[in-house]
Design a protein around this motif. Structure first.
Motif, PDB file in Angstrom:
ATOM      1  N   GLU A 242     -34.596  37.868  40.982  1.00 34.23           N
ATOM      2  CA  GLU A 242     -34.996  36.568  41.520  1.00 34.23           C
ATOM      3  C   GLU A 242     -34.820  35.484  40.716  1.00 34.23           C
ATOM      4  O   GLU A 242     -34.663  35.591  39.525  1.00 34.23           O
ATOM      5  N   TYR A 243     -35.098  34.176  41.267  1.00 30.99           N
ATOM      6  CA  TYR A 243     -34.914  33.146  40.664  1.00 30.99           C
ATOM      7  C   TYR A 243     -36.594  32.823  40.416  1.00 30.99           C
ATOM      8  O   TYR A 243     -36.933  32.857  41.392  1.00 30.99           O
TER       9      TYR A 243
ATOM     10  N   LYS B  93     -38.678  27.533  35.498  1.00 29.55           N
ATOM     11  CA  LYS B  93     -38.256  27.335  37.153  1.00 29.55           C
ATOM     12  C   LYS B  93     -36.779  27.504  37.356  1.00 29.55           C
ATOM     13  O   LYS B  93     -36.050  26.594  36.970  1.00 29.55           O
ATOM     14  N   GLY B  94     -36.594  28.451  38.297  1.00 26.85           N
ATOM     15  CA  GLY B  94     -35.109  28.416  38.640  1.00 26.85           C
ATOM     16  C   GLY B  94     -34.182  29.329  37.888  1.00 26.85           C
ATOM     17  O   GLY B  94     -32.944  29.683  38.287  1.00 26.85           O
TER      18      GLY B  94
ATOM     19  N   HIS C 102     -35.718  37.215  31.107  1.00 32.34           N
ATOM     20  CA  HIS C 102     -34.564  36.192  31.687  1.00 32.34           C
ATOM     21  C   HIS C 102     -33.484  37.657  31.877  1.00 32.34           C
ATOM     22  O   HIS C 102     -33.382  38.629  31.136  1.00 32.34           O
ATOM     23  N   TRP C 103     -32.860  36.965  32.751  1.00 29.85           N
ATOM     24  CA  TRP C 103     -31.511  38.041  33.007  1.00 29.85           C
ATOM     25  C   TRP C 103     -30.790  38.174  31.777  1.00 29.85           C
ATOM     26  O   TRP C 103     -30.110  39.423  31.400  1.00 29.85           O
TER      27      TRP C 103
ATOM     28  N   ASP D  33     -29.856  40.195  47.450  1.00 32.29           N
ATOM     29  CA  ASP D  33     -29.397  39.566  48.641  1.00 32.29           C
ATOM     30  C   ASP D  33     -29.785  38.128  48.616  1.00 32.29           C
ATOM     31  O   ASP D  33     -28.930  37.352  49.342  1.00 32.29           O
ATOM     32  N   THR D  34     -30.800  37.655  48.015  1.00 37.30           N
ATOM     33  CA  THR D  34     -31.096  36.310  48.032  1.00 37.30           C
ATOM     34  C   THR D  34     -30.487  35.415  46.838  1.00 37.30           C
ATOM     35  O   THR D  34     -30.750  34.268  47.022  1.00 37.30           O
ATOM     36  N   LEU D  35     -30.003  36.001  46.105  1.00 34.79           N
ATOM     37  CA  LEU D  35     -28.977  35.342  45.018  1.00 34.79           C
ATOM     38  C   LEU D  35     -27.649  34.822  45.280  1.00 34.79           C
ATOM     39  O   LEU D  35     -27.375  34.957  46.342  1.00 34.79           O
ATOM     40  N   SER D  36     -27.322  33.722  44.603  1.00 35.79           N
ATOM     41  CA  SER D  36     -25.987  33.198  45.028  1.00 35.79           C
ATOM     42  C   SER D  36     -24.944  34.131  45.006  1.00 35.79           C
ATOM     43  O   SER D  36     -25.067  35.298  44.158  1.00 35.79           O
TER      44      SER D  36
END
Length: 155
Positions: free
Chosen positions: A9-10, A31-32, A52-53, A74-77
């Motif tokens: 997630e973000y 954040k983000g 962090h990714w 599915d919530t990611l860009s």
């Protein structure tokens, strides 16, 4: 023991700390930023270990059995979904990872930029016969005693 839960997630706030490699350990995830979480239990209390990714290792990704095991994908860009899916699938199917490495190796390498010619150092002494310039001898620092002696010689 249940299977670990993975979340991508973000970051909603800037309070979570990265549990990644030493170079990033305990640095705040802004954040983000895209972050990856693994469910953990400490003294019977459930929690999440966030990274962090960019701090997620191949070892962690290889523990995931399916892309469907990762919640929040599915919530990611669309761009981030592709990035995460391809990274996970490459670790689930090592042959796919090898194909990606082979494809990268087959692509033409970027040419290195030409280096500017080296500047020659100016020297007060003559150059020796092989064309290399000699470095000047280092200067000795004048001490107060030597300065006083030189001054008395001048008088």
């Amino acid at each position: 023991m249940s299977e670990p839960t993975y979340i991508i997630e973000y970051a909603a706030t800037g309070r979570a700390k990265c549990k990644g490699p030493k170079s990033c350990l305990d640095k705040t995830i802004s954040k983000g930023d895209l972050r990856f979480g693994t469910q953990i239990t400490i003294q019977d209390h459930p929690g999440m270990a966030w990274r962090h990714w960019s701090c997620v290792t191949a070892t962690i990704l290889s523990k995931i059995k399916s892309v469907d095991d990762v919640t929040g994908l599915d919530t990611l860009s669309a761009e981030d979904q592709v990035k995460v899916r391809s990274a996970i699938e490459a670790k689930i199917n090592p042959e796919q990872d090898q194909l990606a490495v082979a494809a990268k190796a087959a692509s033409p390498a970027k040419p290195k930029p030409a280096k500017p010619p080296k500047r020659k150092k100016k020297d007060t002494e003559d150059a020796d016969d092989d064309g290399d310039e000699m470095m000047p001898a280092p200067r000795k620092r004048a001490t107060k005693k030597a300065a006083a002696a030189e001054k008395s010689d001048d008088e």
